[in-house]
Design an enzyme around this catalytic site. Structure first.
Site, PDB file in Angstrom:
ATOM      1  N   GLU A  60       0.812  -1.227   0.000  1.00  0.00           N
ATOM      2  CA  GLU A  60       0.000   0.000   0.000  1.00  0.00           C
ATOM      3  C   GLU A  60       0.841   1.271   0.000  1.00  0.00           C
ATOM      4  O   GLU A  60       0.478   2.254  -0.657  1.00  0.00           O
ATOM      5  CB  GLU A  60      -0.947  -0.009   1.215  1.00  0.00           C
ATOM      6  CG  GLU A  60      -2.128  -0.958   1.085  1.00  0.00           C
ATOM      7  CD  GLU A  60      -1.787  -2.401   1.416  1.00  0.00           C
ATOM      8  OE1 GLU A  60      -2.674  -3.258   1.286  1.00  0.00           O
ATOM      9  OE2 GLU A  60      -0.620  -2.672   1.814  1.00  0.00           O
ATOM     10  N   HIS A 129      -9.047  -5.719  11.618  1.00  0.00           N
ATOM     11  CA  HIS A 129      -9.762  -5.587  10.347  1.00  0.00           C
ATOM     12  C   HIS A 129     -11.160  -5.004  10.520  1.00  0.00           C
ATOM     13  O   HIS A 129     -12.004  -5.141   9.644  1.00  0.00           O
ATOM     14  CB  HIS A 129      -9.870  -6.951   9.650  1.00  0.00           C
ATOM     15  CG  HIS A 129      -8.589  -7.419   9.043  1.00  0.00           C
ATOM     16  ND1 HIS A 129      -8.528  -8.453   8.139  1.00  0.00           N
ATOM     17  CD2 HIS A 129      -7.314  -6.989   9.187  1.00  0.00           C
ATOM     18  CE1 HIS A 129      -7.274  -8.648   7.770  1.00  0.00           C
ATOM     19  NE2 HIS A 129      -6.528  -7.767   8.395  1.00  0.00           N
TER      20      HIS A 129
END
Length: 325
Positions: A60, A129
């Site tokens: 990322e 998450h």
């Protein structure tokens, strides 16, 4: 109007803008060959080819940096994060480059780019998450933050985000991609920074955004059976925030409840509460109530997760509290 899924609204918005402007491209993990982790880019590789729909490594920080550089050179990148939990790996590029480059270059480098993907919880995905970072990104000057709650808003706002000359954080939900809603066939744009009254009411204002607003809708139906009329405002855009819509509603109802799927400390709800007490204090007939997740990491246990998340029952209790009932 036709009825389509949330994921289809996202794909349509991106595809329409890519047809309209060749400088727009999409990149992220599994966006091309796999048609997107949530099938939100289905068919786009076939139409636009691998130069404009780009599968990236699991890196990322790297591809966020590539997007920043390409935006500085005239492109309009759309970066998909598989979830915004993973955006933390690339947050340096978002906060220190994307958000600040226009100012640091004295306007020489507009930063027309979108970072999009799901936010908040999506079932038993555990602590790392299941996080909501809307307030984190909204805290940073230079970023715009959008969190739609339905397919119609998602398409209109994503098109606006892609055309915007500033970096936009566009937050979706894994649990909304299958949601269906009416979306017109023709072109439409929803302006950034404009809230929407999803339900008119007279007794109490409920402000929310994203998928958790569904709990406010359920609560409003229950409260209506007891003669309590709820006005529900969907922020749609967290920054810039439509303060006027909130203030005008509070001046009418004299009561405010804010529902947010995030931790309570320094939350979006906290910002709303401050602005209401500053601009509409004399109109309030009760203290503002906020409903958030528990102030703890998200648990994996389904029983604990149910207690951790805000729900319609919490909204009913908060509304009755401000109504003194």
């Amino acid at each position: 109007m036709r009825t389509i899924q949330f994921r289809e609204a996202i794909a349509e918005a991106m595809s329409e803008e890519m047809r309209r402007d060749e400088s727009v491209y999409l990149m992220g993990e599994e966006v091309a060959e796999y048609n997107g982790a949530y099938k939100a880019s289905k068919g786009m590789l076939d139409e636009f080819g691998p130069k404009r729909v780009i599968d990236t490594p699991i890196a990322e920080l790297g591809f966020a940096g590539i997007a920043v550089g390409s935006a500085m050179n005239g492109c309009r990148p759309i970066v998909e994060f598989m979830t915004f939990n993973f955006s933390l790996v690339g947050i340096d590029q978002i906060i220190n480059n994307a958000a600040k480059m226009r100012q640091m270059s004295a306007g020489q480098f507009p930063m027309p780019m979108v970072f999009r993907g799901p936010t908040a919880s999506a079932g038993q995905l555990a602590a790392t998450h299941s996080q909501a970072f809307e307030n984190w990104y909204a805290n940073c000057p230079g970023l715009k933050v959008i969190v739609p709650s339905n397919p119609y808003d998602a398409k209109g706002l994503l098109k606006a985000a892609i055309r915007d000359n500033d970096p936009v954080i566009f937050m979706e939900s894994e649990q909304m991609y299958g949601d269906k809603g009416e979306v017109p066939e023709g072109e439409y744009i929803i302006p950034i920074g404009v809230a929407d009254i999803k339900r008119e009411g007279t007794d109490v204002t409920i402000v929310s955004f994203g998928k958790i607003i569904k709990e406010a809708m359920i609560a409003a139906d229950e409260l209506a059976k007891e003669g309590i009329s709820c006005e529900i405002i969907d922020l749609r855009t967290v920054r810039p925030m439509d303060y006027d819509a909130i203030i005008n509603s509070v001046k009418k109802t004299n009561r405010l409840v804010v529902l947010e799927e995030a931790w309570p400390f320094a939350s979006v709800a906290s910002e709303i509460t401050y602005m209401v007490q500053e601009r509409a204090f004399d109109y309030l007939d009760a203290p503002v109530q906020r409903i958030t997740t528990a102030d703890a990491p998200a648990p994996y246990s389904p029983t604990l997760l149910k207690e951790w998340l805000p729900n319609a029952g919490d909204v009913v209790k908060a509304v009755k509290k401000v109504m003194y009932r």
